[in-house]
Design a protein around this motif. Structure first.
Motif, mmCIF file in Angstrom:
data_model
loop_
_atom_site.group_PDB
_atom_site.id
_atom_site.type_symbol
_atom_site.label_atom_id
_atom_site.label_comp_id
_atom_site.label_asym_id
_atom_site.label_seq_id
_atom_site.Cartn_x
_atom_site.Cartn_y
_atom_site.Cartn_z
ATOM 1 N N ARG A 1 -47.343 -7.092 18.684
ATOM 2 C CA ARG A 1 -46.715 -8.228 17.999
ATOM 3 C C ARG A 1 -46.047 -7.763 16.705
ATOM 4 O O ARG A 1 -44.907 -8.133 16.406
ATOM 5 C CB ARG A 1 -47.788 -9.269 17.701
ATOM 6 C CG ARG A 1 -47.436 -10.311 16.663
ATOM 7 C CD ARG A 1 -46.363 -11.232 17.134
ATOM 8 N NE ARG A 1 -46.504 -12.522 16.464
ATOM 9 C CZ ARG A 1 -45.574 -13.438 16.447
ATOM 10 N NH1 ARG A 1 -44.426 -13.222 17.050
ATOM 11 N NH2 ARG A 1 -45.763 -14.591 15.844
ATOM 12 N N ALA A 2 -46.762 -6.952 15.924
ATOM 13 C CA ALA A 2 -46.207 -6.459 14.668
ATOM 14 C C ALA A 2 -45.010 -5.555 14.906
ATOM 15 O O ALA A 2 -44.032 -5.575 14.146
ATOM 16 C CB ALA A 2 -47.284 -5.714 13.882
ATOM 17 N N ALA A 3 -45.067 -4.778 15.985
ATOM 18 C CA ALA A 3 -44.019 -3.788 16.223
ATOM 19 C C ALA A 3 -42.726 -4.387 16.748
ATOM 20 O O ALA A 3 -41.629 -4.001 16.314
ATOM 21 C CB ALA A 3 -44.534 -2.726 17.195
ATOM 22 N N GLN A 4 -42.820 -5.340 17.681
ATOM 23 C CA GLN A 4 -41.587 -5.831 18.305
ATOM 24 C C GLN A 4 -41.334 -7.325 18.122
ATOM 25 O O GLN A 4 -40.272 -7.820 18.450
ATOM 26 C CB GLN A 4 -41.561 -5.477 19.799
ATOM 27 C CG GLN A 4 -42.790 -5.879 20.589
ATOM 28 C CD GLN A 4 -42.863 -7.336 20.956
ATOM 29 O OE1 GLN A 4 -41.874 -7.926 21.342
ATOM 30 N NE2 GLN A 4 -44.041 -7.930 20.803
ATOM 31 N N GLY A 5 -42.289 -8.063 17.581
ATOM 32 C CA GLY A 5 -42.024 -9.439 17.177
ATOM 33 C C GLY A 5 -42.387 -10.522 18.165
ATOM 34 O O GLY A 5 -42.905 -11.565 17.775
ATOM 35 N N SER A 6 -42.124 -10.339 19.445
ATOM 36 C CA SER A 6 -42.318 -11.405 20.414
ATOM 37 C C SER A 6 -43.789 -11.543 20.800
ATOM 38 O O SER A 6 -44.401 -10.590 21.288
ATOM 39 C CB SER A 6 -41.482 -11.143 21.670
ATOM 40 O OG SER A 6 -41.830 -12.057 22.699
#
Length: 488
Positions: free
Chosen positions: A390-395
């Motif tokens: 979640r932190a790395a790519q947002g979705s």
């Protein structure tokens, strides 16, 4: 035609299970998975490639690297799409239609006005948090924020405060529900990948989200003791709102001739109806033995597809027909609810492909064996992996689907009960709640509409979502204990 099709069907039935041409060792398989995820994140974050395309591309690359025969790769792809979409596409579509009907009818404004009258003007933040809780169940997070923004602006102007004072606690609980409560796409897709019971997930996650609503209000109230800079563009929008009416009467577009928005009790009924129906069916299947004739009826009634279909039918009669909307207008509302979810459905489908590739390649089994060796608790691991993605790519949807794909072999081979699998999915969902920042579209929605600077958004929204995510996981761990997870 039957003479031609029968041999093909028989051949497909007799075809051996697809497996890699060469059996690779666990270190190699885990390296392939790690490199694949790294490539996925670089494609999405650095090169801004759409998540569906990135997931599909990485799935094919991982399949090739894992030595799945070239002629079988797209069979794995199609089976991954079918197994996932068959479980979630209808749910997501029906949920979008229901949410759109409530939105267009003016029901959101009706709920806000009702709770404000009940709780008083001084407790507007409490009222909006309660409204956000209810609205977030059928309505997507970004849509809910945008729909409620006029109400937040109106209250902010009357009280002469920053919109974030009212909007932050509401947005926090809305995102918590979005990642953990069906029929939202991420949690539904995760349930589909792991074969979890949607009814159990809805029951457990809603119970967890109630205290999270209080926590969101309390944490936000502490953050809101500080004054934040209000961006000029949003300041101008807030000043446009008059103080004579706190909510709009009626709405623009289809049904504009309606004298007033629907009563809040009706909207609460429409939101609660599918949830109650699913829970009743789930309780019936848990209490009744499978040999009981009523067991099949309970399973039928509690099926999420039927529950949402009934809710959509009720919204048609109670919102559209009673307001004299024409069939054309109602059809346009139904159709207008579907295009926005197209990209979500594609991401879910591609996530299913990725999970299937991980299964067929043996990466899932390798990860499962490694976890057994390391002794890492599966519940905690699912939360951490989902949080990191979640932190790395947002979705949140991509994080949940990818994590459930990685852990699917460990779950399927772990001998877990239906309740334990449901709790695992919920823990993964709450992992996707935390660390919402610049990679997350929802972060920009909150920052943009509430007039926050990026720095203030990181200090408020990112911190709030992370606190709620960790708290959600801790409450999920309590549920894990109650369903006997410690002894699994």
């Amino acid at each position: 035609m039957n003479h031609l099709m029968s041999p093909l069907i028989q051949r497909a039935a007799d075809a051996p299970a697809i497996k890699p041409a060469v059996e690779l060792g666990t270190p190699v398989l885990l390296t392939i998975a790690a490199v694949g995820i790294a490539i996925l994140l670089v494609m999405i974050i650095r090169f801004k490639i759409q998540a569906f395309v990135a997931l599909l591309t990485v799935s094919i690359l991982v399949a090739v690297a894992a030595t799945i025969p070239l002629q079988d790769i797209f069979t794995v792809v199609s089976s991954g799409v079918g197994s996932t979409m068959g479980k979630v596409a209808i749910l997501i579509a029906l949920g979008a239609v229901l949410g759109r009907m409530i939105e267009v009818s003016g029901g959101v404004q009706s709920l806000a006005d009702h709770f404000t009258r009940k709780l008083g003007a001084k407790r507007v933040a409490v009222a909006l948090t309660a409204v956000g809780f209810l609205v977030a169940i059928p309505v997507f997070f970004e849509v809910g924020i945008i729909v409620l923004v006029p109400i937040v602006y109106a209250f902010a102007k009357i009280a002469k405060v920053h919109p974030v004072k009212f909007g932050l606690p509401m947005a926090g609980i809305m995102l918590a529900i979005h990642v953990a409560v069906p029929p939202h796409p991420g949690i539904v897709a995760g349930a589909g990948v792991l074969g979890a019971d949607i009814g159990l997930i809805a029951l457990i996650s809603l119970l967890i989200c109630v205290p999270l609503g209080f926590l969101s209000y309390w944490v936000a109230s502490i953050m809101n003791r500080k004054d934040y800079e209000l961006l000029p563009a949003v300041k101008a929008q807030v000043e446009e709102f008059g103080s004579k009416s706190l909510v709009k009467v009626g709405h623009d577009g289809p049904g504009a001739a309606a004298i007033a928005p629907p009563r809040p009790g009706l909207i609460i009924f429409l939101i609660a109806a599918p949830i109650v129906q699913i829970l009743l069916g789930t309780v019936g299947t848990l209490v009744l033995p499978k040999s009981d004739p009523l067991y099949g009826l309970a399973a039928f009634i509690g099926n999420p597809f039927l529950a949402l279909l009934v809710a959509v039918a009720l919204s048609f009669f109670l919102l559209a027909v009673r307001r004299s909307w024409s069939f054309k207008e109602t059809g346009e509302i139904f159709e207008g609810s579907l295009p926005p979810i197209a990209s979500i459905l594609m991401v879910v489908a591609a996530g299913g492909v990725f999970g299937n590739v991980l299964q067929v390649s043996g990466i899932g089994s390798a990860l499962s064996k490694t976890l057994d060796t390391l002794g890492v608790p599966l519940l905690l691991l699912g939360f951490i992996i989902s949080l990191a993605l979640r932190a790395a790519q947002g979705s949140a949807t991509v994080a949940i689907v990818t994590t459930t794909g990685l852990l699917s072999a460990a779950v399927s081979g772990g001998g877990y009960s239906p309740a334990q699998i449901a709790v695992i999915v919920i823990a993964i969902g709450f992992g996707a709640l935390g660390l919402s920042h610049v990679t997350d579209a929802g972060f920009w929605v909150v920052v943009r509409y509430y007039g926050l600077t990026v720095s203030d958004g990181l200090k408020t929204w990112t911190v709030l979502t992370t606190i709620l995510g960790v708290a959600g996981f801790l409450l999920t761990f309590v549920a894990w204990i109650l369903v006997g997870g410690l002894g699994a």
